[in-house]
Design a protein around this motif. Structure first.
Motif, PDB file in Angstrom:
ATOM      1  N   LYS A 104      26.554  27.729 -24.965  1.00  0.00           N
ATOM      2  CA  LYS A 104      25.411  27.085 -25.629  1.00  0.00           C
ATOM      3  C   LYS A 104      25.109  27.778 -26.963  1.00  0.00           C
ATOM      4  N   THR A 105      25.124  29.094 -26.955  1.00  0.00           N
ATOM      5  CA  THR A 105      24.856  29.849 -28.177  1.00  0.00           C
ATOM      6  C   THR A 105      25.983  29.646 -29.181  1.00  0.00           C
ATOM      7  N   LEU A 106      27.220  29.631 -28.715  1.00  0.00           N
ATOM      8  CA  LEU A 106      28.361  29.396 -29.595  1.00  0.00           C
ATOM      9  C   LEU A 106      28.233  28.041 -30.285  1.00  0.00           C
ATOM     10  N   LYS A 107      27.820  27.047 -29.547  1.00  0.00           N
ATOM     11  CA  LYS A 107      27.627  25.704 -30.113  1.00  0.00           C
ATOM     12  C   LYS A 107      26.560  25.737 -31.213  1.00  0.00           C
ATOM     13  N   GLU A 108      25.487  26.485 -30.983  1.00  0.00           N
ATOM     14  CA  GLU A 108      24.420  26.617 -31.985  1.00  0.00           C
ATOM     15  C   GLU A 108      24.931  27.335 -33.233  1.00  0.00           C
ATOM     16  N   ILE A 109      25.721  28.377 -33.049  1.00  0.00           N
ATOM     17  CA  ILE A 109      26.285  29.119 -34.186  1.00  0.00           C
ATOM     18  C   ILE A 109      27.138  28.192 -35.033  1.00  0.00           C
ATOM     19  N   LYS A 110      27.952  27.384 -34.382  1.00  0.00           N
ATOM     20  CA  LYS A 110      28.872  26.495 -35.099  1.00  0.00           C
ATOM     21  C   LYS A 110      28.142  25.465 -35.956  1.00  0.00           C
ATOM     22  N   LYS A 111      26.901  25.162 -35.622  1.00  0.00           N
ATOM     23  CA  LYS A 111      26.124  24.210 -36.420  1.00  0.00           C
ATOM     24  C   LYS A 111      25.889  24.738 -37.835  1.00  0.00           C
ATOM     25  N   PHE A 112      25.904  26.066 -37.985  1.00  0.00           N
ATOM     26  CA  PHE A 112      25.609  26.674 -39.278  1.00  0.00           C
ATOM     27  C   PHE A 112      26.853  27.077 -40.064  1.00  0.00           C
TER      28      PHE A 112
END
Length: 130
Positions: free
Chosen positions: A116-124
């Motif tokens: 979930k955190t990795l997915k959030e990081i990839k947004k940026f």
């Protein structure tokens, strides 16, 4: 179901992360909990980032100083080892321009980063053209 109390910022990061992970499962939510109530500091940091010239982001010493300054403004105790780990990741991420592979960097430096955190990081992270 009994709620866990929000961890104090003064507690060691390991304790805060462990307790928070039991409550909500992600490092991202731990960060959100630690940053709650820090709105003014966050806006000051964003203003500081706007003032940084593009060539300053190429100087690792400048970036390290900014990281330390931001942690201080947020009142988050960050051990020197964690700053060094961040700088190693930053150097790796920027050495090939904007073509950093997020999955490889997280595998190398983010041993506790969940999906979930990795997915959030990839947004940026900007998408690169192949």
């Amino acid at each position: 179901m009994q709620e866990q109390p929000i961890q104090s910022i003064e507690q060691p990061a390991v304790e805060a992360q462990t307790s928070s992970n039991r409550a909500d499962g992600t490092p991202l939510n731990t960060l959100k909990n630690n940053l709650s109530g820090k709105r003014k500091a966050i806006f000051e940091i964003l203003d500081d980032v706007k003032k940084v010239k593009p060539e300053q982001w190429k100087d690792p010493q400048q970036v390290e100083n900014l990281a330390k300054s931001f942690a201080n403004k947020l009142g988050l105790p960050v051990p020197e080892q964690r700053i060094k780990q961040f700088m190693n990741a930053y150097t790796d991420a920027t050495k090939n321009g904007p073509n950093a592979n997020v999955d490889e960097l997280v595998k190398k430096y983010g041993k506790n980063v969940d999906d979930k955190t990795l997915k959030e990081i990839k947004k940026f992270v900007p998408k690169t053209k192949d």
